[in-house]
Design a protein around this motif. Structure first.
Motif, PDB file in Angstrom:
ATOM      1  N   VAL A  53       0.727  -1.211   0.075  1.00 47.47           N
ATOM      2  CA  VAL A  53      -0.063   0.052   0.013  1.00 47.47           C
ATOM      3  C   VAL A  53       0.957   1.247  -0.164  1.00 47.47           C
ATOM      4  O   VAL A  53       2.167   1.174   0.382  1.00 47.47           O
ATOM      5  N   ASP A  54       0.205   2.392  -0.286  1.00 44.40           N
ATOM      6  CA  ASP A  54       0.931   3.492  -0.292  1.00 44.40           C
ATOM      7  C   ASP A  54       0.509   4.504   1.072  1.00 44.40           C
ATOM      8  O   ASP A  54      -0.320   3.928   1.612  1.00 44.40           O
ATOM      9  N   ALA A  55       1.030   5.650   1.087  1.00 41.93           N
ATOM     10  CA  ALA A  55       0.621   6.606   1.873  1.00 41.93           C
ATOM     11  C   ALA A  55      -0.915   7.007   1.840  1.00 41.93           C
ATOM     12  O   ALA A  55      -1.655   7.112   3.111  1.00 41.93           O
ATOM     13  N   GLY A  56      -1.330   7.278   0.777  1.00 39.68           N
ATOM     14  CA  GLY A  56      -2.813   7.637   0.593  1.00 39.68           C
ATOM     15  C   GLY A  56      -3.458   6.567   1.222  1.00 39.68           C
ATOM     16  O   GLY A  56      -4.649   6.953   2.096  1.00 39.68           O
ATOM     17  N   TYR A  57      -3.296   5.317   0.742  1.00 42.33           N
ATOM     18  CA  TYR A  57      -4.124   4.355   1.441  1.00 42.33           C
ATOM     19  C   TYR A  57      -4.046   4.064   2.976  1.00 42.33           C
ATOM     20  O   TYR A  57      -5.063   3.900   3.545  1.00 42.33           O
ATOM     21  N   LEU A  58      -2.908   4.278   3.498  1.00 43.31           N
ATOM     22  CA  LEU A  58      -2.595   4.035   4.762  1.00 43.31           C
ATOM     23  C   LEU A  58      -3.536   5.321   5.652  1.00 43.31           C
ATOM     24  O   LEU A  58      -4.228   5.089   6.554  1.00 43.31           O
ATOM     25  N   THR A  59      -3.377   6.449   5.023  1.00 40.73           N
ATOM     26  CA  THR A  59      -4.083   7.584   5.678  1.00 40.73           C
ATOM     27  C   THR A  59      -5.545   7.395   5.665  1.00 40.73           C
ATOM     28  O   THR A  59      -6.230   7.937   6.620  1.00 40.73           O
ATOM     29  N   HIS A  60      -6.071   7.139   4.517  1.00 46.29           N
ATOM     30  CA  HIS A  60      -7.718   6.704   4.430  1.00 46.29           C
ATOM     31  C   HIS A  60      -7.911   5.659   5.244  1.00 46.29           C
ATOM     32  O   HIS A  60      -9.136   5.915   6.083  1.00 46.29           O
ATOM     33  N   ALA A  61      -7.288   4.731   5.537  1.00 43.68           N
ATOM     34  CA  ALA A  61      -7.629   3.669   6.630  1.00 43.68           C
ATOM     35  C   ALA A  61      -7.559   4.003   7.953  1.00 43.68           C
ATOM     36  O   ALA A  61      -8.339   3.533   8.663  1.00 43.68           O
ATOM     37  N   LEU A  62      -6.601   4.741   8.392  1.00 44.91           N
ATOM     38  CA  LEU A  62      -6.417   5.427   9.627  1.00 44.91           C
ATOM     39  C   LEU A  62      -7.549   6.389   9.989  1.00 44.91           C
ATOM     40  O   LEU A  62      -7.957   6.518  11.234  1.00 44.91           O
ATOM     41  N   THR A  63      -7.908   7.285   9.179  1.00 47.47           N
ATOM     42  CA  THR A  63      -8.912   8.255   9.376  1.00 47.47           C
ATOM     43  C   THR A  63     -10.388   8.144   9.002  1.00 47.47           C
ATOM     44  O   THR A  63     -11.160   8.863   9.252  1.00 47.47           O
ATOM     45  N   ALA A  64     -10.702   7.120   8.490  1.00 45.05           N
ATOM     46  CA  ALA A  64     -12.070   6.709   7.900  1.00 45.05           C
ATOM     47  C   ALA A  64     -12.930   6.449   9.129  1.00 45.05           C
ATOM     48  O   ALA A  64     -12.734   5.681   9.993  1.00 45.05           O
ATOM     49  N   GLY A  65     -14.240   7.065   9.133  1.00 43.90           N
ATOM     50  CA  GLY A  65     -15.031   6.733  10.354  1.00 43.90           C
ATOM     51  C   GLY A  65     -14.573   6.993  11.756  1.00 43.90           C
ATOM     52  O   GLY A  65     -14.859   6.364  12.764  1.00 43.90           O
ATOM     53  N   LEU A  66     -13.898   8.207  12.108  1.00 46.66           N
ATOM     54  CA  LEU A  66     -13.290   8.704  13.044  1.00 46.66           C
ATOM     55  C   LEU A  66     -14.661   8.984  14.201  1.00 46.66           C
ATOM     56  O   LEU A  66     -15.549   9.556  13.700  1.00 46.66           O
ATOM     57  N   PRO A  67     -14.383   8.656  15.383  1.00 42.41           N
ATOM     58  CA  PRO A  67     -15.468   8.993  16.392  1.00 42.41           C
ATOM     59  C   PRO A  67     -15.207  10.626  16.660  1.00 42.41           C
ATOM     60  O   PRO A  67     -14.275  11.388  16.121  1.00 42.41           O
ATOM     61  N   ALA A  68     -16.392  11.359  17.253  1.00 40.18           N
ATOM     62  CA  ALA A  68     -16.504  12.486  17.236  1.00 40.18           C
ATOM     63  C   ALA A  68     -15.214  13.328  18.030  1.00 40.18           C
ATOM     64  O   ALA A  68     -14.759  14.366  17.860  1.00 40.18           O
ATOM     65  N   SER A  69     -14.445  12.436  19.088  1.00 37.41           N
ATOM     66  CA  SER A  69     -13.377  12.943  19.827  1.00 37.41           C
ATOM     67  C   SER A  69     -12.593  11.658  19.884  1.00 37.41           C
ATOM     68  O   SER A  69     -12.874  10.587  20.083  1.00 37.41           O
ATOM     69  N   VAL A  70     -11.160  12.040  19.971  1.00 36.82           N
ATOM     70  CA  VAL A  70     -10.204  11.088  20.074  1.00 36.82           C
ATOM     71  C   VAL A  70      -9.354  11.200  21.290  1.00 36.82           C
ATOM     72  O   VAL A  70      -8.505  12.163  21.465  1.00 36.82           O
ATOM     73  N   ASP A  71      -9.395  10.600  22.511  1.00 35.51           N
ATOM     74  CA  ASP A  71      -8.810  10.988  23.782  1.00 35.51           C
ATOM     75  C   ASP A  71      -7.337  10.612  23.745  1.00 35.51           C
ATOM     76  O   ASP A  71      -6.334  11.462  24.065  1.00 35.51           O
ATOM     77  N   SER A  72      -7.016   9.470  23.100  1.00 32.29           N
ATOM     78  CA  SER A  72      -5.727   9.123  22.859  1.00 32.29           C
ATOM     79  C   SER A  72      -5.049   8.952  21.250  1.00 32.29           C
ATOM     80  O   SER A  72      -5.143   7.866  20.959  1.00 32.29           O
ATOM     81  N   PRO A  73      -4.820  10.004  20.613  1.00 31.35           N
ATOM     82  CA  PRO A  73      -4.350   9.507  19.088  1.00 31.35           C
ATOM     83  C   PRO A  73      -3.545   8.431  19.025  1.00 31.35           C
ATOM     84  O   PRO A  73      -3.589   7.742  18.241  1.00 31.35           O
ATOM     85  N   PHE A  74      -2.577   8.453  20.149  1.00 23.01           N
ATOM     86  CA  PHE A  74      -1.478   7.254  19.862  1.00 23.01           C
ATOM     87  C   PHE A  74      -2.186   6.015  20.013  1.00 23.01           C
ATOM     88  O   PHE A  74      -1.965   5.004  19.114  1.00 23.01           O
TER      89      PHE A  74
END
Length: 310
Positions: free
Chosen positions: A228-249
């Motif tokens: 995969v490339d950076a675009g695929y990785l970014t899409h997979a990690l950012t898709a469908g995020l909750p309203a807030s993320v307490d611990s990004p790590f």
């Protein structure tokens, strides 16, 4: 679960904003053999879902189906409400999110599409339909002509991958000697580190520190090692995020592990030159990919067990 037609559906009101098209090959894809009178299909849905269903139904083929585009282009509901409505429409049997390969031989890429049906269908119908999309006897994701325009939030960049059926996504345990080591050019970060560092610019909820990126770099490098490339990785990690993320790590570490794509075995040149048809469904809630038969109501098991998001 399919619903019965009783009376004309409430149509979504028009927006002053033109709805964007998705990148070539992405976006809305209507299932075949639908009636076109638009009556009764959404009557039993709640008001919010009926409005979003009417709006989506009126969109042209190839329209962007990501939550941000839908929220921006219709006037009544924001991103959280649109996301919940899409989940409910999946459960009701009107849509399925899929990830499929488009192209031939070595020049193939994963594209994300939303199959839409004005008439609600049950799980068995959707499973049979999506399996048929992979059959060489019917036109499929790989053989359809690309559509027009652009929607960056929905479409990762093309990636060359070997043409073989996807293996189950099973996280692998590695010893220290087996773990891949990211390669750095002189003074430059590795592609994995750079992709992690840019997550916060794509969505501020996933902003990582330099130390976080270094700690997750090796895990992210495994994705690149699987084609995969950076675009695929970014899409997979950012898709469908909750309203807030307490611990990004912690959130990114979990997704890097849970959404790790399958390792594709090497193939001969003759096999790579043969057009292939591959398709994986995506969970409507979290975006995790898998075989159609592994999902119920468009949802993976963890999302089904967690209950609906209002």
């Amino acid at each position: 679960m399919a619903v019965s037609d009783l009376s004309p559906a409430l149509r979504a009101s028009a927006s002053s904003r033109a709805h964007p098209k998705a990148k070539p090959g992405y976006g809305k894809r209507s299932v075949p053999k639908q009636h076109h009178d638009g009556e009764g299909d959404f009557t039993l849905l709640p008001d919010r879902e009926r409005h979003i269903a009417g709006y989506v139904d009126a969109l042209p083929e190839g329209a962007a189906m990501d939550i941000k585009s839908l929220a921006k282009s219709q006037p009544l509901y924001g991103q959280m409400a649109v996301g919940s409505a899409l989940r409910a429409l999946g459960v009701a049997g009107h849509l399925r999110h899929v990830r499929c390969l488009s192209g031939e031989g070595d020049q193939v890429r994963w594209v994300t599409r939303t199959f839409w049906s004005r008439t609600a269908h049950d799980n068995e119908w959707w499973t049979a339909f999506l399996v048929s999309e992979e059959s060489p006897s019917v036109p499929s994701c790989a053989s359809q002509e690309p559509l027009e325009a652009d929607s960056p939030a929905e479409a990762p960049e093309p990636v060359s991958v070997p043409a073989q059926p996807p293996a189950p996504v099973v996280p692998q345990q590695r010893t220290a000697a087996q773990a891949p080591t990211p390669v750095h050019a002189t003074g430059d970060p590795s592609p994995a580190f750079a992709a992690l560092a840019r997550l916060g610019r794509t969505d501020s909820r996933l902003a990582l520190s330099a130390a976080d990126c270094a700690a997750l770099e090796e895990t992210a490098a495994e994705w690149f090692a699987r084609g995969v490339d950076a675009g695929y990785l970014t899409h997979a990690l950012t898709a469908g995020l909750p309203a807030s993320v307490d611990s990004p790590f912690g959130f990114v570490r979990r997704r890097l592990r849970d959404k790790l794509p399958p390792r594709l075995p090497a193939t001969t040149s003759a096999a790579r030159a043969t057009p292939v048809r591959r398709l994986m469904m995506e969970c409507t809630e979290c975006g995790v990919p898998g075989r159609p038969e592994a999902f119920r109501d468009g949802l993976c098991r963890p999302c089904r067990e967690s209950g609906p998001v209002v």
